[in-house]
Design an enzyme around this catalytic site. Structure first.
Site, PDB file in Angstrom:
ATOM      1  N   ASP A  53      -8.790  -7.477  -0.404  1.00  0.00           N
ATOM      2  CA  ASP A  53      -7.928  -7.666   0.763  1.00  0.00           C
ATOM      3  C   ASP A  53      -8.695  -7.216   1.981  1.00  0.00           C
ATOM      4  O   ASP A  53      -9.584  -6.369   1.874  1.00  0.00           O
ATOM      5  CB  ASP A  53      -6.663  -6.814   0.670  1.00  0.00           C
ATOM      6  CG  ASP A  53      -6.938  -5.386   1.086  1.00  0.00           C
ATOM      7  OD1 ASP A  53      -7.560  -4.659   0.300  1.00  0.00           O
ATOM      8  OD2 ASP A  53      -6.592  -5.009   2.225  1.00  0.00           O
TER       9      ASP A  53
ATOM     10  N   ASP B 247       0.858  -1.186   0.000  1.00  0.00           N
ATOM     11  CA  ASP B 247       0.000   0.000   0.000  1.00  0.00           C
ATOM     12  C   ASP B 247       0.894   1.236   0.000  1.00  0.00           C
ATOM     13  O   ASP B 247       2.102   1.137   0.172  1.00  0.00           O
ATOM     14  CB  ASP B 247      -0.925  -0.033   1.215  1.00  0.00           C
ATOM     15  CG  ASP B 247      -0.149   0.019   2.498  1.00  0.00           C
ATOM     16  OD1 ASP B 247       0.194   1.122   2.934  1.00  0.00           O
ATOM     17  OD2 ASP B 247       0.153  -1.064   3.066  1.00  0.00           O
TER      18      ASP B 247
ATOM     19  N   CYS C  58     -13.443 -29.095   5.405  1.00  0.00           N
ATOM     20  CA  CYS C  58     -12.259 -28.283   5.115  1.00  0.00           C
ATOM     21  C   CYS C  58     -11.007 -29.168   5.089  1.00  0.00           C
ATOM     22  O   CYS C  58     -10.843 -30.046   5.925  1.00  0.00           O
ATOM     23  CB  CYS C  58     -12.113 -27.186   6.171  1.00  0.00           C
ATOM     24  SG  CYS C  58     -10.659 -26.149   5.940  1.00  0.00           S
TER      25      CYS C  58
ATOM     26  N   CYS D 127      -7.828 -28.293  10.153  1.00  0.00           N
ATOM     27  CA  CYS D 127      -8.980 -29.199  10.180  1.00  0.00           C
ATOM     28  C   CYS D 127      -8.573 -30.660   9.995  1.00  0.00           C
ATOM     29  O   CYS D 127      -9.259 -31.556  10.481  1.00  0.00           O
ATOM     30  CB  CYS D 127     -10.012 -28.777   9.138  1.00  0.00           C
ATOM     31  SG  CYS D 127     -10.811 -27.217   9.568  1.00  0.00           S
TER      32      CYS D 127
ATOM     33  N   HIS E 241      -6.695 -21.747   9.254  1.00  0.00           N
ATOM     34  CA  HIS E 241      -8.001 -22.184   8.748  1.00  0.00           C
ATOM     35  C   HIS E 241      -8.725 -21.034   8.041  1.00  0.00           C
ATOM     36  O   HIS E 241      -9.265 -21.215   6.946  1.00  0.00           O
ATOM     37  CB  HIS E 241      -8.881 -22.741   9.870  1.00  0.00           C
ATOM     38  CG  HIS E 241     -10.306 -22.877   9.447  1.00  0.00           C
ATOM     39  ND1 HIS E 241     -10.763 -23.964   8.737  1.00  0.00           N
ATOM     40  CD2 HIS E 241     -11.356 -22.005   9.559  1.00  0.00           C
ATOM     41  CE1 HIS E 241     -12.036 -23.762   8.434  1.00  0.00           C
ATOM     42  NE2 HIS E 241     -12.416 -22.593   8.926  1.00  0.00           N
TER      43      HIS E 241
ATOM     44  N   CYS F 256      -7.862 -27.932   5.239  1.00  0.00           N
ATOM     45  CA  CYS F 256      -6.695 -27.170   5.708  1.00  0.00           C
ATOM     46  C   CYS F 256      -5.946 -27.959   6.782  1.00  0.00           C
ATOM     47  O   CYS F 256      -6.498 -28.876   7.399  1.00  0.00           O
ATOM     48  CB  CYS F 256      -7.130 -25.800   6.224  1.00  0.00           C
ATOM     49  SG  CYS F 256      -7.625 -25.768   7.958  1.00  0.00           S
TER      50      CYS F 256
END
Ligand SMILES: [Zn+2]
Length: 407
Positions: free
Chosen positions: A284, A110, A322, A327, A352, A324
């Site tokens: 974002d 930014d 999930c 999980c 997660h 991930c």
């Protein structure tokens, strides 16, 4: 609308050799959604994409290796913090922010302006730039468009944001118009200051508050400059959702089809899905990582607060569907117990939540490619809300404008 005499644009629009080319993979035939392959120096970014936010070169609660494993193709670096400490010289010596973080994918930085206006109480905007007192040593610092680009050039990010004159979306009146014209003038100064236009893509930021007229003027002026991409700024700051989506869709109606469109500060799942339908490509938000630190895990049916008593003996993972690392390994009961004694629980939930956002956007993209995005949206909303009566009216209205009716 003509610019007031004292607000004329300085100089002529510049031409850039923009390398953030955007082959449109697929456009949804019903809505304004698009699936694109954004060519950036460190890898191709498949859009629509959610970009996790990092601070001081590290993701809060997650390492760059973990981010890489989750398939993240682009994340945000924070210019304000990095420009202050450790400072751009040190980072330049480390081969830029990529080397400093040891991150091999793309980075977006930014301008530093937003952070100043929102974090530092004593900031003042003049035509020169944003003046503020350093929170570290109290010295007065001027962040000019040239200075912002110099810092971002040192950081070596793949996408740089212009310095803009940020006004809260709840402010109205002449200040909004002033900030809009100043942002256009600052865009020209940023374009002129970019030392690496061949490898660092400068994005313009569309301003104009909640005024359709000012937004359109800003869009007309900024799209005259051949910048590699455009951000929709000044939204998601507490305005009414009805104003929010109308400004988003007005912006995408006027932005060039071949350039990426980045909607800043948006990260709630419903907002992401609706704004993809309205034609946005990149997003974002600190929300998924911030909310993780309070024990809140994002799931297709909303969120789950792991600290609640009901999870103390629950052997299921956060989301049984999930894939991930959290999980696959840990139960709700384990995370519930861990949260009381160890910050590791926050890391697990952060992983997660980022995985949830990235997976959601990959599913959105796949549905666009498969030609079934409108059905995807309907199924998504059904799962997110217990009954259609609970659908937010702004989302129903916004989706109706792109021919998605929710029953
Ligand atoms: Zn998970």
């Amino acid at each position: 609308m003509l610019p007031p005499a004292d607000k004329k644009i300085i100089g002529q629009p510049h031409r850039l050799s923009s390398n953030a080319l955007l082959p449109l993979a697929t456009e949804c035939p019903v809505t304004k959604a698009r699936a694109c392959d954004l060519t950036l120096p460190h890898c191709t970014v498949n859009t629509p994409v959610f970009m996790p936010v990092g601070t001081q070169g590290t993701m809060k609660g997650i390492t760059v290796d973990q981010l890489d494993e989750l398939g993240c193709q682009i994340c945000l670096g924070n210019t304000y913090h990095l420009g202050m400490r450790p400072g751009p010289e040190l980072i330049e010596k480390a081969n830029g922010l990529h080397g400093f973080m040891n991150w091999k994918r793309n980075l977006l930085t930014d301008s530093g302006g937003f952070q100043m206006v929102s974090l530092v109480e004593l900031s003042e905007v003049t035509e020169e730039g944003v003046k503020f007192k350093s929170p570290y040593d109290g010295k007065e610092i001027l962040l000019s468009p040239e200075q912002s680009i110099a810092i971002q050039n040192s950081l070596g990010s793949d996408i740089m944001m212009q310095l803009d004159d940020v006004v809260s979306s709840t402010v109205s009146g002449p200040r909004v118009e002033e900030a809009m014209w100043r942002s256009i003038r600052w865009l020209d100064r940023c374009i002129g200051a970019n030392k690496n236009p061949d490898r660092q893509n400068l994005f313009a930021i569309i301003q104009g508050g909640l005024s359709a007229e000012l937004r359109k003027t800003c869009l007309d002026e900024m799209t005259k400059r051949d910048v590699p991409g455009f951000a929709i700024g000044g939204l998601s700051g507490g305005e009414e959702k009805d104003d929010f989506w109308r400004m988003v869709t007005l912006s995408t109606d006027h932005l060039p089809r071949q350039k990426p469109r980045y909607l800043m500060g948006v990260g709630y799942a419903v907002d992401l899905v609706v704004c993809v339908a309205l034609g946005c490509d990149m997003f974002d938000c600190v929300f998924p990582t911030r909310t993780a630190r309070f024990g809140s895990a994002l799931v297709p049916w909303g969120s789950l607060t792991i600290t609640k008593k009901q999870f103390a003996k629950d052997p299921q993972p956060i989301d049984p569907d999930c894939q991930c690392p959290t999980c696959l390994r840990h139960s709700r009961a384990y995370l519930h117990a861990l949260f009381k004694s160890d910050t590791a629980a926050m890391h697990h939930i952060t992983i997660h939540n980022i995985s949830y956002q990235l997976t959601l956007m990959r599913s959105v993209r796949q549905s666009i490619i498969d030609g079934c995005f409108p059905d995807f949206v309907r199924t998504f909303m059904k799962r997110m809300f217990p009954s259609p009566e609970q659908y937010p009216s702004w989302a129903v209205d916004a989706l109706a404008t792109v021919s998605i009716t929710l029953e």
